[in-house]
Scaffold this active site. Structure first.
Site, mmCIF file in Angstrom:
data_model
loop_
_atom_site.group_PDB
_atom_site.id
_atom_site.type_symbol
_atom_site.label_atom_id
_atom_site.label_comp_id
_atom_site.label_asym_id
_atom_site.label_seq_id
_atom_site.Cartn_x
_atom_site.Cartn_y
_atom_site.Cartn_z
ATOM 1 N N GLU A 32 0.786 -1.222 0.000
ATOM 2 C CA GLU A 32 0.000 0.000 0.000
ATOM 3 C C GLU A 32 0.826 1.285 0.000
ATOM 4 O O GLU A 32 0.390 2.300 -0.543
ATOM 5 C CB GLU A 32 -0.924 0.006 1.228
ATOM 6 C CG GLU A 32 -1.968 -1.100 1.234
ATOM 7 C CD GLU A 32 -2.991 -0.930 0.124
ATOM 8 O OE1 GLU A 32 -3.440 0.213 -0.107
ATOM 9 O OE2 GLU A 32 -3.314 -1.932 -0.531
ATOM 10 N N SER A 45 -48.263 -31.569 39.404
ATOM 11 C CA SER A 45 -47.962 -31.834 40.814
ATOM 12 C C SER A 45 -46.737 -31.105 41.326
ATOM 13 O O SER A 45 -46.505 -31.085 42.545
ATOM 14 C CB SER A 45 -47.800 -33.348 41.031
ATOM 15 O OG SER A 45 -49.029 -34.007 40.852
#
Length: 827
Positions: free
Chosen positions: A90, A494
């Site tokens: 770059e 229950s």
């Protein structure tokens, strides 16, 4: 000669005039744009968009949320050779120019003119930082001029290494990866300091065109770009010729790696995400928060596995429902064609769609081609479970040969018989292997499976603090993100009874109080028809002590008990315990758990029982950290409180965000009544409906099973003094599970599998005995104090003031019968 001199003067004046005009225009642009340029110091304050990450209590990654994958790193964490690779690609003159490389701009122009493309790029890294952080991507002269001015300004105020670090953390490198560390993880599943030279060069080639040079999407172009960068590095003397040769000949090793979750906890992750969004809004996805949960990795994984196994075991008991599809194999289909067809069927957890390609009844084998597994083989021993499904109560005959179950072209789900690395190279969009599995490898051994229709939930709470130890809200979050743990309102059956019995104990009943277990008929105007409740066994057992009634889950005793305690009083008591009553029935069916609760609400209620009667507020998030590592939230510590709780809470110290540092959990239930209930619920495990829990080999476990009418909902809620865990199984649309299915057979096994892990190496945890509890030897048939030397007498716990009265002197003799010893509450 004079004419040449005059022309020279004219050209000189024209040049100077043009230069002056250019300077004036440039200065004008600068003066015009300078006030609008952002301050460079803002770069150091900008928050990079970083995803939300969710971790377990032991720091194992659970999930990552956010559009951008990014993990910022410092320049010191990046190897020098990696920095050089980016500079070669770059901006080779980065450390020499002042933000704008005019030679580089000229070189890019020449490359464009001579080759038709730009290899090295015209913008410097500083200019890219200016563009990426401050500017739009519009291709205009004005934007480019701004970029140049900003680059110069950045170079004046920031050090080169700071600029390079900003660049490497910001750049987009494809596949949702922003920054070099994220890219290293996405393409190589490594940290940036673990890459080899070829991999470093590959990443350095991405900023120019993350799609065009992507090693997954365009491997050929990516290799060309990588090798060009390696050549630049060699020419710039960053690497040696030998290093260049080794790297340029290295194969392509990139593959897509999704964020690697270390714990299978999708329901928990979604709960954390929702809470974070409620706290921080959309910033939750971008501000880099790390969330630490209360769940521990091993316990959460055990919960997920246990629930899936429990659901799958129920499903297989009820037979095979047939293939999920068919593929016409009449034509000359290739393996790739079959795999293409299989893409219409999703993989769900460990279930892989597979096509039956051949059946050999003589050898007792089935040959298949499985999505993501490749060639597979299935033996007859893994088909014997596949009796044809008839109904929830019936299956067909056991298969004798593979063709009794399968046919060529059937698409079925299979499960690998051995754990395997199930993350092959694949295309992100398709989720399929980029290259087929090596055909020379032996077929994968698999077992026939099917996607269960039944669902479930498991919640485990720290009973002392309310911290969620583990939670899973279904078989598979990818199949259904409906969180049954927190959203499914179901009848508790229950498992509701302990709350009724606790209300009775507080009202003055004792474990020795006698109720008649006998038929009863109600013509209640609040009920749709005459109600004739029964015990699950269909039998009646006569006079029964409350301890025995709860241990054996006797329905008729519970109904009579509710009638005596009072429906409204019971509902008020539930409100006191913090159990929601909005969906509770206001008739005697309440005794059998006909109301509606979510598994989380029921689990919380049992946690209140487990801890001795103190309030419990379940919570999931233990701490939150921002992107800088600063703690922005810490869950308050919890202290159990018996008196002046509101005053203590008001005086509690506050944290920086204004929340209390301590939460005082007030007492909700009488300690002595809860202690007695613990003793009864341990009997449920020792000799009642929860006997399977004895497999834990512990004596500190209490619990209660639950099964609703027609076995539509099945439960087990079990606990010791420190931990309460609840499991539910049922269909999303309530339907019978089958006549032989009860809480003990469906919900208790996954509870047991989970608790084996959760309580491993944990010492026994009993509720300490509070003052005012006495143990008295009683006659089990009457509930009264036993005579001296009486056979069959047993010890029972009582609140001190409710202990049976001493025997009168006239009735101390063996064989005498007290007129007060007849059973009570028998009508």
């Amino acid at each position: 000669m004079i004419q040449i001199f005059r022309l020279s003067r004219i050209f000189a004046w024209l040049f100077l005039t043009g230069l002056s005009l250019a300077a004036i225009v440039t200065s004008s642009f600068y003066l015009y744009l300078r006030p609008t340029l952002p301050a460079v110091d803002q770069l150091l304050d900008i928050k990079l968009q970083t995803p939300l990450r969710v971790y377990s209590a032991d720091n194992r990654l659970i999930a990552e949320f956010g559009e951008k994958r990014r993990t910022p790193v410092t320049i010191e964490q990046i190897p020098t050779i990696q920095l050089q690779a980016f500079l070669a690609a770059e901006d080779a003159g980065f450390y020499d120019h002042m933000g704008v490389d005019f030679k580089g701009l000229l070189r890019a122009a020449v490359e464009l003119a001579t080759t038709g493309s730009i290899q090295s790029g015209g913008s410097t890294i500083t200019m890219q930082v200016a563009k990426n952080y401050f500017l739009t991507r519009d291709r205009t002269f004005l934007r480019k001029f701004n970029e140049i001015l900003l680059a110069i300004q950045i170079e004046r105020e920031l050090e080169k290494n700071t600029i390079l670090e900003l660049y490497l953390n910001k750049i987009y490198l494809g596949k949702r990866a922003y920054g070099i560390q994220a890219a290293a993880q996405v393409y190589y599943n490594k940290n940036v300091d673990e890459l080899n030279l070829a991999q470093m060069a590959m990443l350095a080639g991405l900023p120019k065109a993350p799609s065009a040079y992507n090693p997954l999407a365009n491997p050929r172009r990516a290799m060309i770009r990588r090798n060009w960068i390696l050549g630049r590095m060699r020419d710039l003397h960053m690497i040696s010729p030998d290093d260049y040769e080794r790297a340029v000949n290295a194969p392509l090793t990139a593959k897509y790696n999704a964020p690697a979750s270390e714990v299978d906890a999708d329901y928990v992750a979604e709960m954390a995400r929702m809470e974070m969004v409620s706290r921080f809004g959309e910033a939750a996805y971008t501000d880099g928060f790390d969330v630490i949960l209360t769940v521990r990795g091993d316990r959460q994984q055990a919960a997920t596995t246990a629930l899936r196994d429990g659901i799958a075991n129920y499903d297989s008991r009820h037979g095979y429902r047939g293939p999920i599809g068919t593929i016409d194999l009449a034509g000359d289909l290739s393996a790739a064609d079959i795999v293409g067809e299989l893409r219409n069927y999703p993989r769900i957890e460990s279930l892989y769609p597979a096509a039956v390609t051949a059946i050999d009844d003589e050898a007792g084998t089935v040959t298949l081609l499985a999505r993501r597994l490749g060639p597979a083989v299935l033996a007859m021993e893994d088909l014997v479970w596949a009796r044809p499904y008839r109904s929830v109560n019936a299956t067909g005959p056991e298969p004798k040969r593979p063709s009794d179950v399968l046919s060529a072209g059937d698409v079925v789900y299979v499960t690998p018989k051995q754990q395997r690395d199930d993350r092959p190279v694949h295309d992100e969009a398709e989720g399929e292997p980029a290259t087929p599995r090596d055909a020379a490898q032996p077929p994968v051994a698999v077992a026939l499976s099917q996607l269960p229709e039944v669902q479930g939930a498991l919640i485990s709470l720290n009973a002392q603090t309310g911290a969620i130890e583990a939670l899973t809200g279904g078989y598979s979050f990818s199949q259904s993100n409906y969180n049954r743990a927190t959203q499914a309102n179901r009848q508790p059956g229950s498992t509701f009874k302990p709350f009724l019995y606790l209300a009775a104990l507080e009202q003055g009943m004792t474990p020795a109080t006698i109720y008649n277990d006998a038929p009863i008929v109600f013509d209640d105007p609040n009920l749709e028809s005459t109600w004739r409740p029964q015990n699950s066994s269909g039998q009646f057992y006569g006079p029964t002590r409350l301890r025995e009634a709860l241990t054996r889950s006797r329905n008729l005793v519970s109904i009579r008990l509710l009638r005596d305690v009072g429906i409204q009083h019971t509902l008020d008591y539930l409100d006191q315990l913090g159990i929601p009553t909005a969906n509770m029935q206001k008739d005697l069916s309440l005794a059998l758990g006909s109301g509606l609760l979510t598994p989380m609400e029921l689990a919380r209620g049992f946690a209140v029982i487990a801890n001795g009667g103190y309030d419990v507020q379940p919570y999931l998030i233990s701490a939150i950290y921002d992107s800088s590592g600063k703690e922005v939230y810490r869950a308050p510590t919890v202290e159990l409180c018996d008196d002046q709780c509101e005053h203590k809470q008001e005086a509690a110290e506050l944290t920086e965000d204004g929340a209390p540092a301590v939460r005082y959990a007030p007492r909700l239930a009488d300690a002595r009544s809860v202690y007695i209930l613990h003793s009864i619920l341990r009997d449920v495990v020792r000799r009642g409906t929860g006997r399977r829990a004895l497999a834990l080999g512990r004596d500190d476990i209490g619990g209660k099973t639950g099964t609703t009418n027609q076995q539509r909902d099945t439960w087990f809620a079990g606990f010791n003094h420190h931990m309460a865990t609840t499991v539910w199984l049922g269909f999303d649309q309530p339907a019978p599970l089958g006549r032989r299915e009860y809480g003990a057979s469906t919900a208790l096994p996954p509870w047991l599998e989970y608790m084996k892990v959760a309580l491993a190496d944990e010492p026994a945890a009993f509720m300490p005995q509070p003052n005012g509890i006495v143990s008295v030897r009683i006659d089990p048939n009457t509930g009264h104090r036993a005579r001296p030397g009486q056979d069959g007498a047993l010890f029972e716990l009582f609140r001190e003031e409710q202990a049976p009265a001493p025997l009168e002197p006239d009735f101390n003799a063996i064989g005498s019968e007290s007129p007060q010893s007849l059973p009570q509450n028998i009508f």
